[in-house]
Design an enzyme around this catalytic site. Structure first.
Site, mmCIF file in Angstrom:
data_model
loop_
_atom_site.group_PDB
_atom_site.id
_atom_site.type_symbol
_atom_site.label_atom_id
_atom_site.label_comp_id
_atom_site.label_asym_id
_atom_site.label_seq_id
_atom_site.Cartn_x
_atom_site.Cartn_y
_atom_site.Cartn_z
ATOM 1 N N HIS A 125 -8.805 3.034 -2.982
ATOM 2 C CA HIS A 125 -7.406 2.825 -2.614
ATOM 3 C C HIS A 125 -6.724 1.980 -3.690
ATOM 4 C CE1 HIS A 125 -3.821 1.734 -0.556
ATOM 5 N NE2 HIS A 125 -4.292 0.803 0.257
ATOM 6 N N CYS B 212 0.814 -1.224 0.000
ATOM 7 C CA CYS B 212 0.000 0.000 0.000
ATOM 8 C C CYS B 212 0.847 1.273 0.000
ATOM 9 C CB CYS B 212 -0.926 0.027 1.213
ATOM 10 S SG CYS B 212 -1.804 -1.511 1.497
ATOM 11 N N CYS C 39 -1.116 2.835 6.394
ATOM 12 C CA CYS C 39 -0.828 1.483 6.856
ATOM 13 C C CYS C 39 -0.447 0.641 5.643
ATOM 14 C CB CYS C 39 -2.018 0.886 7.596
ATOM 15 S SG CYS C 39 -3.500 0.657 6.574
#
EC number: 2.3.1.16
Length: 387
Positions: free
Chosen positions: A343, A91, A373
């Site tokens: 995302h 991520c 995160c």
């Protein structure tokens, strides 16, 4: 040591992954479009003067495989002499791309870099080809590889109720829609070609993922998505699946001034940390604390925060433990976040940093912090300072 500055930052609109605007547009094309756009917006910098291109992408297979950074650069007609590398910290990939470029500039090994990232989650699903080693279960809970269950764990540990999650998710959509209506995203979104619901080619200049009709009452009717018996995390309180790319022009401050380019912000500090994979969503807390320590600042010095909304159940514990619960509406994700915008894994680090820079300018604050995160237990953070 050279000062690292952000000269420009842009992104595509966020397209829905299921039958959305970019269903017929490849990830390389989204990336190349932004590379061309950044260079066109900053003509004082010749493309041949770029030292490197750092591009985040998580699922590096199919159209995103074989070094998508280089493929996109070739499509964008960047001179062949300019190298390019694809970066993967899950991520945090495009924020890691920024960190990699920044360190090259700090050490004098580079003067100008393009950084960014992309993920087309409609064409290359997050789980495509994933095959975890069975031996991992000796050291890490199997559920740690299931992001939704790690969010459930955080919610239980920190007393985050279903009602709190629903309220935060509704806020994300409301703020993102308000930002759209007020043209707050205009300076960051580059109109990008795609197809409407009827298949007609058009230029999109808005995020189609936002659901302005979202209410707490509607969210309350959704079933738990990951733990059907005892869970509180739903699809509505999770980051949306979307396709998109984001990019930044990063330079040494001296080179920017030499070319007559006005820096928008300095990279004040950077941090990346590891944490327990079972609570991977907690990574922004130690990452932010470390970045603040490196910058000689405290959370109270930060005017605005962009914290990636993987899940409402994940971001709320981070806000709580950073001591920011009373300042959510003054400082945190003022234009909504990933619950509303989605995302796209390799894109999000550059996307939230781009939004942060615009918010810092609009709110006239000196310092901003972007943090995320990272799956399997990491966190990444960057402190920016207005120039």
């Amino acid at each position: 040591m050279e000062q690292v500055v952000i000269v420009d930052a842009i992104r595509t609109p966020m397209g829905r992954s299921k039958g959305g605007a970019f269903r017929n547009v490849r990830a390389e094309d989204l990336s190349a479009h932004l590379m061309r756009s950044l260079l066109a917006r900053n003509p004082a910098l010749e493309a041949a003067a770029l030292d490197d291109i750092y591009w985040g992408c998580v699922q590096q297979t199919l159209e995103q495989g074989f070094n998508i950074a280089r493929n996109a650069a070739l499509l964008a007609e960047v001179p062949h002499s300019v190298p390019a590398v694809t970066v993967n910290r899950l991520c945090g990939s495009s924020m890691q791309a920024l960190h990699d470029a920044a360190r090259m500039i700090m050490t004098g090994d580079a003067q100008a870099c393009l950084v960014g990232g992309v993920e087309h989650m409609g064409h290359v699903p997050m789980s495509h080809g994933v095959d975890f080693h069975p031996g991992l279960s000796r050291n890490v809970a199997k559920a740690a590889g299931m992001m939704g269950l790690t969010a459930e764990m955080l919610a239980r540990m920190h007393g985050i109720s279903r009602e709190m999650q629903d309220a935060f998710a509704a806020r994300s959509h409301a703020r993102a829609w308000a930002a759209t209506q007020s043209a707050a995203f205009k300076n960051e979104i580059i109109p990008t070609g795609g197809h409407d619901a009827d298949g007609v080619l058009k230029q999109f200049n808005y995020d189609e993922v936002i659901r302005p009709e979202t209410t707490v009452e509607a969210l309350a009717t959704l079933r738990p998505a990951f733990d059907p018996v005892n869970g509180t995390v739903t699809a509505g309180t999770s980051s949306a699946l979307s396709d998109g790319a984001a990019a930044m022009l990063v330079m040494s401050e001296s080179r920017a001034h030499e070319l007559g380019l006005k820096p928008r912000a300095r990279v004040r500090s950077m941090a990346v940390v590891g944490c327990d994979p079972s609570i991977m969503g907690y990574g922004p807390v130690p990452a932010s604390k470390l970045a603040l320590k490196k910058a000689g600042l405290s959370a109270s010095d930060i005017g605005v925060f962009e914290m990636n909304e993987a899940f409402a159940a994940q971001i709320l514990p981070c806000i709580k433990d950073l001591g920011l619960m009373e300042q959510i509406d003054e400082k945190i994700n003022l234009n909504g976040g990933a619950i509303a915008l989605g995302h796209p894994l390799g894109c999000s680090g550059a996307r939230i940093s781009t939004t942060l820079l615009n918010l810092m300018e609009r709110k006239d604050v000196q310092f901003g912090l972007a943090t995320m995160c990272i799956g399997l237990g990491q966190g990444i953070a960057t402190v920016f300072e207005r120039v």
